[in-house]
Design a protein around this motif. Structure first.
Motif, PDB file in Angstrom:
ATOM      1  N   PHE A 242       0.822  -1.202   0.000  1.00 24.67           N
ATOM      2  CA  PHE A 242       0.000   0.000   0.000  1.00 24.67           C
ATOM      3  C   PHE A 242       0.867   1.267   0.000  1.00 24.67           C
ATOM      4  O   PHE A 242       0.437   2.297  -0.541  1.00 24.67           O
ATOM      5  CB  PHE A 242      -0.952  -0.019   1.194  1.00 24.67           C
ATOM      6  CG  PHE A 242      -2.190  -0.834   0.941  1.00 24.67           C
ATOM      7  CD1 PHE A 242      -3.340  -0.239   0.459  1.00 24.67           C
ATOM      8  CD2 PHE A 242      -2.204  -2.204   1.166  1.00 24.67           C
ATOM      9  CE1 PHE A 242      -4.482  -0.983   0.213  1.00 24.67           C
ATOM     10  CE2 PHE A 242      -3.342  -2.962   0.929  1.00 24.67           C
ATOM     11  CZ  PHE A 242      -4.491  -2.349   0.447  1.00 24.67           C
ATOM     12  N   ASP A 243       2.050   1.209   0.580  1.00 21.47           N
ATOM     13  CA  ASP A 243       2.956   2.359   0.498  1.00 21.47           C
ATOM     14  C   ASP A 243       3.360   2.619  -0.953  1.00 21.47           C
ATOM     15  O   ASP A 243       3.401   3.781  -1.400  1.00 21.47           O
ATOM     16  CB  ASP A 243       4.200   2.110   1.353  1.00 21.47           C
ATOM     17  CG  ASP A 243       3.906   2.197   2.843  1.00 21.47           C
ATOM     18  OD1 ASP A 243       2.865   2.778   3.198  1.00 21.47           O
ATOM     19  OD2 ASP A 243       4.710   1.655   3.642  1.00 21.47           O
ATOM     20  N   GLN A 244       3.668   1.548  -1.685  1.00 25.43           N
ATOM     21  CA  GLN A 244       3.999   1.712  -3.101  1.00 25.43           C
ATOM     22  C   GLN A 244       2.807   2.236  -3.886  1.00 25.43           C
ATOM     23  O   GLN A 244       2.947   3.076  -4.790  1.00 25.43           O
ATOM     24  CB  GLN A 244       4.454   0.375  -3.691  1.00 25.43           C
ATOM     25  CG  GLN A 244       5.766  -0.150  -3.156  1.00 25.43           C
ATOM     26  CD  GLN A 244       6.160  -1.446  -3.833  1.00 25.43           C
ATOM     27  OE1 GLN A 244       6.095  -1.561  -5.048  1.00 25.43           O
ATOM     28  NE2 GLN A 244       6.549  -2.430  -3.042  1.00 25.43           N
ATOM     29  N   PRO A 250      -3.351   7.821  -8.753  1.00 24.58           N
ATOM     30  CA  PRO A 250      -4.359   6.766  -8.660  1.00 24.58           C
ATOM     31  C   PRO A 250      -3.871   5.484  -9.322  1.00 24.58           C
ATOM     32  O   PRO A 250      -3.199   5.526 -10.350  1.00 24.58           O
ATOM     33  CB  PRO A 250      -5.553   7.366  -9.409  1.00 24.58           C
ATOM     34  CG  PRO A 250      -4.937   8.308 -10.388  1.00 24.58           C
ATOM     35  CD  PRO A 250      -3.722   8.867  -9.723  1.00 24.58           C
ATOM     36  N   CYS A 251      -4.240   4.362  -8.729  1.00 24.80           N
ATOM     37  CA  CYS A 251      -3.779   3.078  -9.243  1.00 24.80           C
ATOM     38  C   CYS A 251      -4.748   1.994  -8.788  1.00 24.80           C
ATOM     39  O   CYS A 251      -5.678   2.235  -8.020  1.00 24.80           O
ATOM     40  CB  CYS A 251      -2.360   2.771  -8.762  1.00 24.80           C
ATOM     41  SG  CYS A 251      -2.245   2.530  -6.986  1.00 24.80           S
ATOM     42  N   ILE A 252      -4.498   0.789  -9.279  1.00 24.09           N
ATOM     43  CA  ILE A 252      -5.302  -0.379  -8.919  1.00 24.09           C
ATOM     44  C   ILE A 252      -4.380  -1.416  -8.302  1.00 24.09           C
ATOM     45  O   ILE A 252      -3.310  -1.720  -8.856  1.00 24.09           O
ATOM     46  CB  ILE A 252      -6.023  -0.972 -10.146  1.00 24.09           C
ATOM     47  CG1 ILE A 252      -7.095   0.004 -10.642  1.00 24.09           C
ATOM     48  CG2 ILE A 252      -6.664  -2.311  -9.814  1.00 24.09           C
ATOM     49  CD1 ILE A 252      -7.803  -0.455 -11.892  1.00 24.09           C
ATOM     50  N   VAL A 253      -4.780  -1.949  -7.165  1.00 24.13           N
ATOM     51  CA  VAL A 253      -4.066  -3.048  -6.517  1.00 24.13           C
ATOM     52  C   VAL A 253      -4.927  -4.294  -6.671  1.00 24.13           C
ATOM     53  O   VAL A 253      -6.094  -4.308  -6.249  1.00 24.13           O
ATOM     54  CB  VAL A 253      -3.810  -2.750  -5.026  1.00 24.13           C
ATOM     55  CG1 VAL A 253      -3.177  -3.971  -4.350  1.00 24.13           C
ATOM     56  CG2 VAL A 253      -2.914  -1.537  -4.869  1.00 24.13           C
ATOM     57  N   PHE A 254      -4.376  -5.320  -7.293  1.00 28.86           N
ATOM     58  CA  PHE A 254      -5.137  -6.543  -7.554  1.00 28.86           C
ATOM     59  C   PHE A 254      -4.517  -7.705  -6.790  1.00 28.86           C
ATOM     60  O   PHE A 254      -3.309  -7.959  -6.889  1.00 28.86           O
ATOM     61  CB  PHE A 254      -5.148  -6.856  -9.047  1.00 28.86           C
ATOM     62  CG  PHE A 254      -5.850  -8.137  -9.391  1.00 28.86           C
ATOM     63  CD1 PHE A 254      -7.209  -8.276  -9.194  1.00 28.86           C
ATOM     64  CD2 PHE A 254      -5.142  -9.227  -9.891  1.00 28.86           C
ATOM     65  CE1 PHE A 254      -7.856  -9.463  -9.492  1.00 28.86           C
ATOM     66  CE2 PHE A 254      -5.775 -10.409 -10.200  1.00 28.86           C
ATOM     67  CZ  PHE A 254      -7.140 -10.528  -9.994  1.00 28.86           C
ATOM     68  N   ILE A 255      -5.342  -8.394  -5.997  1.00 24.81           N
ATOM     69  CA  ILE A 255      -4.899  -9.571  -5.244  1.00 24.81           C
ATOM     70  C   ILE A 255      -5.640 -10.786  -5.801  1.00 24.81           C
ATOM     71  O   ILE A 255      -6.865 -10.896  -5.670  1.00 24.81           O
ATOM     72  CB  ILE A 255      -5.176  -9.420  -3.738  1.00 24.81           C
ATOM     73  CG1 ILE A 255      -4.446  -8.191  -3.187  1.00 24.81           C
ATOM     74  CG2 ILE A 255      -4.727 -10.670  -2.987  1.00 24.81           C
ATOM     75  CD1 ILE A 255      -4.711  -7.931  -1.717  1.00 24.81           C
ATOM     76  N   ASP A 256      -4.923 -11.670  -6.435  1.00 24.71           N
ATOM     77  CA  ASP A 256      -5.514 -12.891  -6.983  1.00 24.71           C
ATOM     78  C   ASP A 256      -5.562 -13.974  -5.910  1.00 24.71           C
ATOM     79  O   ASP A 256      -4.702 -14.017  -5.020  1.00 24.71           O
ATOM     80  CB  ASP A 256      -4.699 -13.375  -8.178  1.00 24.71           C
ATOM     81  CG  ASP A 256      -5.513 -14.267  -9.103  1.00 24.71           C
ATOM     82  OD1 ASP A 256      -6.718 -14.457  -8.834  1.00 24.71           O
ATOM     83  OD2 ASP A 256      -4.944 -14.759 -10.089  1.00 24.71           O
ATOM     84  N   GLU A 257      -6.555 -14.840  -6.009  1.00 26.12           N
ATOM     85  CA  GLU A 257      -6.752 -15.917  -5.033  1.00 26.12           C
ATOM     86  C   GLU A 257      -6.776 -15.348  -3.613  1.00 26.12           C
ATOM     87  O   GLU A 257      -5.970 -15.713  -2.750  1.00 26.12           O
ATOM     88  CB  GLU A 257      -5.660 -16.994  -5.174  1.00 26.12           C
ATOM     89  CG  GLU A 257      -5.529 -17.572  -6.566  1.00 26.12           C
ATOM     90  CD  GLU A 257      -6.781 -18.293  -7.046  1.00 26.12           C
ATOM     91  OE1 GLU A 257      -7.630 -18.639  -6.195  1.00 26.12           O
ATOM     92  OE2 GLU A 257      -6.925 -18.489  -8.266  1.00 26.12           O
ATOM     93  N   LEU A 258      -7.726 -14.462  -3.377  1.00 29.09           N
ATOM     94  CA  LEU A 258      -7.822 -13.778  -2.087  1.00 29.09           C
ATOM     95  C   LEU A 258      -8.053 -14.750  -0.929  1.00 29.09           C
ATOM     96  O   LEU A 258      -7.652 -14.477   0.209  1.00 29.09           O
ATOM     97  CB  LEU A 258      -8.953 -12.742  -2.134  1.00 29.09           C
ATOM     98  CG  LEU A 258      -9.211 -11.934  -0.869  1.00 29.09           C
ATOM     99  CD1 LEU A 258      -8.013 -11.053  -0.540  1.00 29.09           C
ATOM    100  CD2 LEU A 258     -10.472 -11.089  -1.015  1.00 29.09           C
ATOM    101  N   ASP A 259      -8.682 -15.888  -1.194  1.00 27.19           N
ATOM    102  CA  ASP A 259      -8.990 -16.830  -0.111  1.00 27.19           C
ATOM    103  C   ASP A 259      -7.735 -17.392   0.544  1.00 27.19           C
ATOM    104  O   ASP A 259      -7.797 -17.930   1.656  1.00 27.19           O
ATOM    105  CB  ASP A 259      -9.859 -17.977  -0.641  1.00 27.19           C
ATOM    106  CG  ASP A 259      -9.270 -18.621  -1.881  1.00 27.19           C
ATOM    107  OD1 ASP A 259      -8.643 -19.676  -1.756  1.00 27.19           O
ATOM    108  OD2 ASP A 259      -9.425 -18.052  -2.973  1.00 27.19           O
ATOM    109  N   ALA A 260      -6.562 -17.278  -0.134  1.00 32.00           N
ATOM    110  CA  ALA A 260      -5.325 -17.764   0.475  1.00 32.00           C
ATOM    111  C   ALA A 260      -4.940 -16.948   1.700  1.00 32.00           C
ATOM    112  O   ALA A 260      -4.276 -17.465   2.610  1.00 32.00           O
ATOM    113  CB  ALA A 260      -4.186 -17.736  -0.547  1.00 32.00           C
ATOM    114  N   VAL A 261      -5.351 -15.673   1.749  1.00 35.82           N
ATOM    115  CA  VAL A 261      -4.996 -14.818   2.876  1.00 35.82           C
ATOM    116  C   VAL A 261      -6.224 -14.298   3.612  1.00 35.82           C
ATOM    117  O   VAL A 261      -6.125 -13.827   4.739  1.00 35.82           O
ATOM    118  CB  VAL A 261      -4.128 -13.632   2.388  1.00 35.82           C
ATOM    119  CG1 VAL A 261      -4.948 -12.673   1.549  1.00 35.82           C
ATOM    120  CG2 VAL A 261      -3.487 -12.895   3.536  1.00 35.82           C
TER     121      VAL A 261
END
Length: 598
Positions: A242-244, A250-261
């Motif tokens: 999130f610091d990056q 403005p930007c998009i942060v995408f987390i794939d396979e969210l259920d892992a975390v």
């Protein structure tokens, strides 16, 4: 690999140094010598006291022996080598002059090149060690990849068959392009967008298309990339991510396979202080804590929204949740157009027919199908991909490749022919059966033969009568074997498994039993080990016995129904089996001609 190469190089260098030192040690004189001044050497030379002398120009030293046999070492002035040698010769001494340095290639290597190699190697080794230390210091840094516009850009034009999902995401794109319009109206864009659905439906592709349409940086990370065996690393990586993102907003942060975390806290062992839960807590804080993350939109994808922690799904975190279903018929046609636009297609290729033959296929399945068809065409050295390539590719994806080398005996071939004819005939006679597009007795995958029913249209609900017709068709092969041969074989094992599973769903999940009523039996429960989901028994043993009895009753009833239909149309069954034995494969037009005479 680089560390191994470096260690080998340094080992060779040190071995050479040690060998050279040993050679110098063993070549050194072993006599007891005493160092004397140059004046003593000159006076003894003039009085003929020196018998032997070894002059070393490299070190400007003389090792000499007098008449009493004693050995001496003397350092002479620079530039006196020739003059001293001549004086010793003139006064009866046996003089030996060592070879001057630089006259041999090995001395050049050892004297000039080798020290340079050693210094460079040591510097390189120290730099590498320093980099290793930096890697250890950056262990808690985020591993997310930043995808900019300069890299391959994906837009909504590359996403087909997901029109409603794209429409839901257009607001996010518009906000990233024109945030002022929304802020003036007091509107707040969703902080998080959760995409969930079956695997291969295009969730990751949608997220990249949003970033491509908006023209903003796109950070991509897998859920498993946060969790490590060391406690605190995952939370540190979330903070760093999130610091990056704040620096690139403005930007998009995408987390794939969210259920892992993002799995529900307290569902496993280790209490609330394990690494995964600390990572999840940090993610929750970053999404909706006291900090300000304006211009950062978090997108995530998962196949298992049912196991996510409720705190992730509340408003203020993943405000918008979009279901990404498998495409319908029109969607499959559009997806096939995308995946075949760069492929040379023959004039007989009809994408609508291919889409109709592939119900339930996801975008990834259709991409694989188009690729398989292209591989088949290339294997046959064709210039264009034909419809036959697509049909063969469809069957390869569904049932596996043909087993042309698997040779069946004549009796086994007849059994398979009547078995598949039983499936086909029952499927064509029941009122709610799907049209049969193809039946074959050519082995493919694990099957000795197969019947391919394809519905005319996509269905989102199934009635009880349709369930029962499917069960009857599934049991038609076993019924045909018993009618024709008077015995049953193991070839119906898969049919029995499918029939039992369908009937169990009818009774336990959909309440389609007159005896047990409109009640759902068994509740889904997540387990820590083994399969993700299981049905926990929440009913008595008496009810369990009734369920087993009801399942048996439905299967036996549909089996007798299939036998009755086949016995009534025994001649048609024989014609189908004989045609299969002759041609091995029958298409839909030939089947209708044999069964209905049209």
């Amino acid at each position: 690999m680089q560390n191994r190469w470096l260690r080998g190089l340094l080992t060779i260098v040190f071995v050479v140094l040690i060998v050279s030192l040993l050679m110098e040690f063993f070549n050194a004189p072993t006599q007891q010598t005493s160092q004397t001044p140059y004046s003593t050497l000159i006076s003894d030379t003039l009085t003929n006291q020196v018998t032997q002398a070894t002059v070393e120009p490299a070190t400007h030293t003389v090792l000499w022996t007098d008449r009493s046999g004693k050995h001496y070492l003397t350092v002479y002035p620079t530039g006196y080598t020739n003059e001293l040698s001549n004086d010793l010769n003139d006064h009866g001494a046996v003089v030996t002059i060592t070879k001057p340095p630089g006259t041999g290639i090995w001395m050049t290597v050892l004297g000039d090149v080798l020290p340079l190699i050693v210094v460079v190697g040591l510097v390189f080794f120290l730099v590498r060690q320093g980099q290793g230390g930096n890697r250890m210091m950056s262990f808690g840094r985020s591993q997310a990849r930043l995808i900019n516009e300069s890299q391959q850009r994906v837009t909504f034009a590359d996403v087909a068959g997901l029109d409603e999902e794209k429409q839901e995401l257009e607001e996010v794109v518009d906000f990233l392009k024109n945030p002022k319009r929304y802020l003036e109206m007091g509107a707040r864009i969703p902080k998080g967008v959760l995409l969930y659905g079956p695997p291969g439906t295009g969730k990751t592709l949608l997220a990249r298309a949003v970033a491509g349409e908006a023209g903003v940086p796109f950070f991509s990370e897998s859920g498993s990339g946060f969790v490590e065996m060391f406690v605190g690393v995952g939370a540190s990586r979330v903070r760093d991510l999130f610091d990056q993102a704040k620096k690139n907003a403005p930007c998009i942060v995408f987390i794939d396979e969210l259920d892992a975390v993002g799995r529900m806290r307290g569902a496993g062992y280790g209490g609330g202080n394990d690494e995964r839960e600390q990572t999840l807590n940090q993610l929750l804080v970053e999404m909706d804590g006291f900090g300000v993350n304006e211009g950062i939109i978090l997108m995530a994808a998962t196949n298992r929204p049912d196991v996510l922690d409720p705190a992730l799904l509340r408003p203020g975190r993943f405000d918008r949740q979009i279901v990404v279903h498998a495409p319908d018929l029109a969607g499959r046609i559009e997806i096939l157009k995308v995946h075949t636009r760069n492929k040379p297609l023959a004039s007989d290729v009809d994408l609508a027919v291919i889409a109709k033959r592939t119900p339930g296929f996801t975008g990834a399945d259709l991409a694989n199908l188009a690729n398989e068809a292209a591989l088949l065409a290339a294997r046959e050295r064709q210039k264009r991909i034909t419809m036959a390539n697509f049909i063969e590719a469809t069957e390869r994806v569904m049932a596996g490749p043909q087993k042309k080398t698997r040779v069946l005996s004549n009796f086994e071939k007849r059994v398979v022919a009547f078995h598949e004819s039983g499936h086909t005939l029952v499927g064509m006679l029941v009122p709610h059966g799907d049209p049969i597009h193809k039946v074959t007795i050519i082995p493919r995958g694990m099957a000795m033969g197969y019947t391919l029913p394809v519905p005319d249209e996509d269905r989102y609900r199934i009635t009880r009568e349709q369930f029962l017709d499917k069960v009857a068709m599934s049991l038609g092969g076993r019924a045909a074997e018993q009618i024709v041969f008077g015995e049953i074989s193991t070839g119906a094992s898969d049919d029995l498994e499918k029939s039992t599973r369908m009937v169990r769903q009818m009774i336990m999940e959909y309440g389609m039993s007159d005896e047990l009523g409109p009640i759902t039996y068994g509740r889904r429960q997540e387990v820590f080990l083994g399969r993700d989901l299981m049905r926990q028994q929440d009913y008595s043993d008496e009810v369990a016995a009734k369920i087993d009895q009801a399942i048996r009753h439905v299967i036996v009833e549909q089996y007798e129904r299939a036998k009755s239909l086949l016995m009534q149309h025994r001649q048609t069954l024989n014609r189908l089996a004989l045609a299969l034995l002759e041609k091995e494969t029958l298409e839909s037009d030939e089947l209708r001609q044999i069964v209905f005479g049209a």
